[in-house]
Design an enzyme around this catalytic site. Structure first.
Site, mmCIF file in Angstrom:
data_model
loop_
_atom_site.group_PDB
_atom_site.id
_atom_site.type_symbol
_atom_site.label_atom_id
_atom_site.label_comp_id
_atom_site.label_asym_id
_atom_site.label_seq_id
_atom_site.Cartn_x
_atom_site.Cartn_y
_atom_site.Cartn_z
ATOM 1 N N HIS A 161 0.840 -1.196 0.000
ATOM 2 C CA HIS A 161 0.000 0.000 0.000
ATOM 3 C C HIS A 161 0.878 1.249 0.000
ATOM 4 C CE1 HIS A 161 -3.818 1.815 0.031
ATOM 5 N NE2 HIS A 161 -4.440 1.001 0.851
ATOM 6 N N ALA A 162 0.240 2.394 -0.249
ATOM 7 C CA ALA A 162 0.947 3.669 -0.198
ATOM 8 C C ALA A 162 1.518 3.890 1.198
ATOM 9 C CB ALA A 162 0.001 4.800 -0.579
ATOM 10 N N SER A 163 2.683 4.523 1.254
ATOM 11 C CA SER A 163 3.398 4.649 2.525
ATOM 12 C C SER A 163 2.730 5.583 3.514
ATOM 13 C CB SER A 163 4.838 5.126 2.253
ATOM 14 O OG SER A 163 5.562 4.142 1.548
ATOM 15 N N GLU A 234 -4.144 0.693 -13.663
ATOM 16 C CA GLU A 234 -5.124 1.785 -13.667
ATOM 17 C C GLU A 234 -4.369 3.022 -13.234
ATOM 18 O OE1 GLU A 234 -7.069 4.668 -12.438
ATOM 19 O OE2 GLU A 234 -7.888 3.418 -10.833
ATOM 20 N N LEU A 235 -4.085 3.897 -14.200
ATOM 21 C CA LEU A 235 -3.189 5.016 -13.956
ATOM 22 C C LEU A 235 -3.977 6.328 -13.897
ATOM 23 C CD1 LEU A 235 -0.316 3.755 -16.294
ATOM 24 C CD2 LEU A 235 -0.751 3.212 -13.880
ATOM 25 N N CYS A 268 -8.842 9.576 -9.661
ATOM 26 C CA CYS A 268 -8.494 9.393 -11.075
ATOM 27 C C CYS A 268 -9.704 9.623 -11.974
ATOM 28 C CB CYS A 268 -7.937 7.991 -11.300
ATOM 29 S SG CYS A 268 -6.381 7.669 -10.449
ATOM 30 N N GLU A 368 -2.506 15.836 -15.190
ATOM 31 C CA GLU A 368 -3.628 15.578 -14.291
ATOM 32 C C GLU A 368 -3.581 16.515 -13.086
ATOM 33 O OE1 GLU A 368 -5.762 11.799 -12.049
ATOM 34 O OE2 GLU A 368 -3.640 11.667 -12.599
#
Length: 464
Positions: A161-163, A234-235, A268, A368
């Protein structure tokens, strides 16, 4: 980036974690491989029973885990509770439908005979341990929409997971353990991004899924390609929100606000580029910017907050840079464009912002905007609206507002996106495939398409 919970509402570091070392990573990989050998043979009914138990536990934990998400990444707590509820529903959806989605398929009898066989079947079998590299913006939902179908297909999961959301990451491992899944079926790896490549290259890891930035996707895809392993990416997204003259203007403007600032604008699939026909441009711009300016910015733990802080100081700096560059290059600020009053000296807040007169020479046109900033474009006709919409390196989803069915057919045919949402905002649901084209990635999550991404699609043929 340290593995830590840092409250974005005030910048306070609440808890830090040491990254797992090589021995612990090896132990977890071995545990995942051993778990898969057994779990892959469990019946769908048993997998469904376990996943239902996990959904029930998540419902019971909803208030606590929602507060944790809010403190870790800043989303309004009301939205965090909705995210937790959505995850529980998705688990039940897959628990109840996976067996049917992965049922054996029988080719036409005539084709089997023509092949020289007596019978044939196409069977979906699990691949093995799947590595998931997940982002912080929907710290529960992004993981569950991978984990629920993967587990129901008979795979086991490894989560990087994200930090900045370590507590949410550890909660997910504990959730599946408490639900009764065997050790190794779902594990959280507290590691930095630098450790991902070695894990992905490990032969015990059979596939990977990533939701995140384009650079992160390129890195994972490059390694997976070198190892010839399946990936789903999925960016980013810079979704167009197109408003044509026949649209219900009041409704389109109202929904536009939610479509832009959901999750503090850090989504996103949030609408980011608002492309409006010239005949209704002024009326839409006035309604939209007025409603954006009226949003309540504040403490994300407060029940009436509509927009909280961005998840990181760097995220806000990046957003400010894009806006400031656009304004210096001639963009017009209809509202916002700065740190909101009362939040200039603490927390990573940015005011809901609408920019007009954006041109393709500006960085903000191509990059973005991950925050509550909308860019507004005037289109002379549907052809120009379509050209502006497709003038992006991304192609995740899109929104179209019109009552003209011919226009619907035209835009559905020609929009370069993984989804077209007509007279409503983009949303994800387990029943609908989710993913994009161009630099928004490849592969699909959710629905039957998503659960089959990490299956060995096996042809079984019997001779005459």
């Amino acid at each position: 980036m340290p593995i830590a919970t840092v409250n974005p509402a005030n910048g306070e570091t609440l808890k830090t974690y040491e990254a797992m070392g090589g021995e612990e990573i090896e132990r977890r990989l071995a545990t995942a491989e051993a778990a898969f050998r057994t779990y892959r043979t469990t019946a769908f009914a048993e997998r469904a029973r376990l996943l239902h138990q996990a959904a029930d536990l998540l419902d019971a934990d909803r208030d606590d885990i929602s507060r944790t998400m809010t403190v870790e990444m800043g989303k309004p707590v009301t939205q965090a509770r909705a995210e937790a509820a959505k995850c529980a529903k998705a688990m039940r959806w897959y628990a109840d439908r996976a067996e049917g989605l992965l049922a054996d398929e029988e080719p036409a009898e005539a084709d089997v005979k023509e092949s020289g066989g007596s019978r044939a079947v196409v069977r979906y079998r699990p691949l093995g341990p799947v590595l998931a590299v997940m982002p912080w913006n929907f710290p529960l939902w992004q993981v569950i929409r991978f984990a629920a179908p993967a587990l129901m297909a008979g795979n086991v999961g490894l989560l990087k997971h994200a930090s900045n959301v370590p507590q949410t990451a550890l909660y997910l491992e504990d959730l599946f353990r408490r639900a009764g899944f065997a050790e190794g079926c779902f594990q959280t790896l507290l590691i930095g991004s630098g450790a991902v490549e070695e894990i992905l290259r490990d032969p015990r890891v059979r596939a990977a899924t990533l939701t995140g930035s384009e650079p992160a996707g390129r890195a994972v895809a490059s390694v997976a390609g070198d190892e010839v392993k399946r990936t789903v990416l999925e960016l980013g997204g810079s979704d167009p929100y197109i408003v044509l003259p026949s649209a219900d203007l009041d409704r389109a403007a109202e929904v536009a606000v939610t479509a832009r600032v959901q999750n503090n604008g850090q989504s996103c699939i949030a609408a980011k580029r608002f492309i409006v026909h010239t005949d209704v441009f002024d009326a839409f711009a006035e309604r939209f910017s007025t409603a954006m300016a009226a949003l309540k910015v504040g403490d994300p733990l407060a029940e009436d907050t509509e927009v909280g802080p961005l998840a990181s100081e760097q995220g806000r700096s990046d957003l400010e840079e894009l806006v400031d560059e656009a304004v210096e290059s001639g963009a017009t600020v209809l509202c916002g464009g700065e740190r909101p009053e009362g939040f200039t000296d603490h927390g990573w807040y940015y005011a809901p912002t609408v920019l007009a007169d954006v041109t393709r020479e500006m960085r903000i046109h191509h990059e973005e905007t991950f925050g509550p900033v909308a860019t507004l474009y005037r289109a002379a006709d549907p052809e120009e609206a379509l050209a502006i919409a497709n003038d992006s390196p991304f192609g995740l989803s899109s929104n179209l507002w019109t009552r003209d069915e011919a226009e619907v057919d035209r835009f559905v045919r020609d929009l370069e996106a993984g989804g077209v949402f007509v007279n409503g905002m983009t949303a994800s649901h387990p029943a609908f495939p989710f993913g994009g084209v161009k630099r928004s990635g490849y592969g699909r999550e959710l629905s039957g398409h998503g659960i089959r991404e990490f299956c060995n699609i096996t042809t079984v043929w019997h001779g005459a």
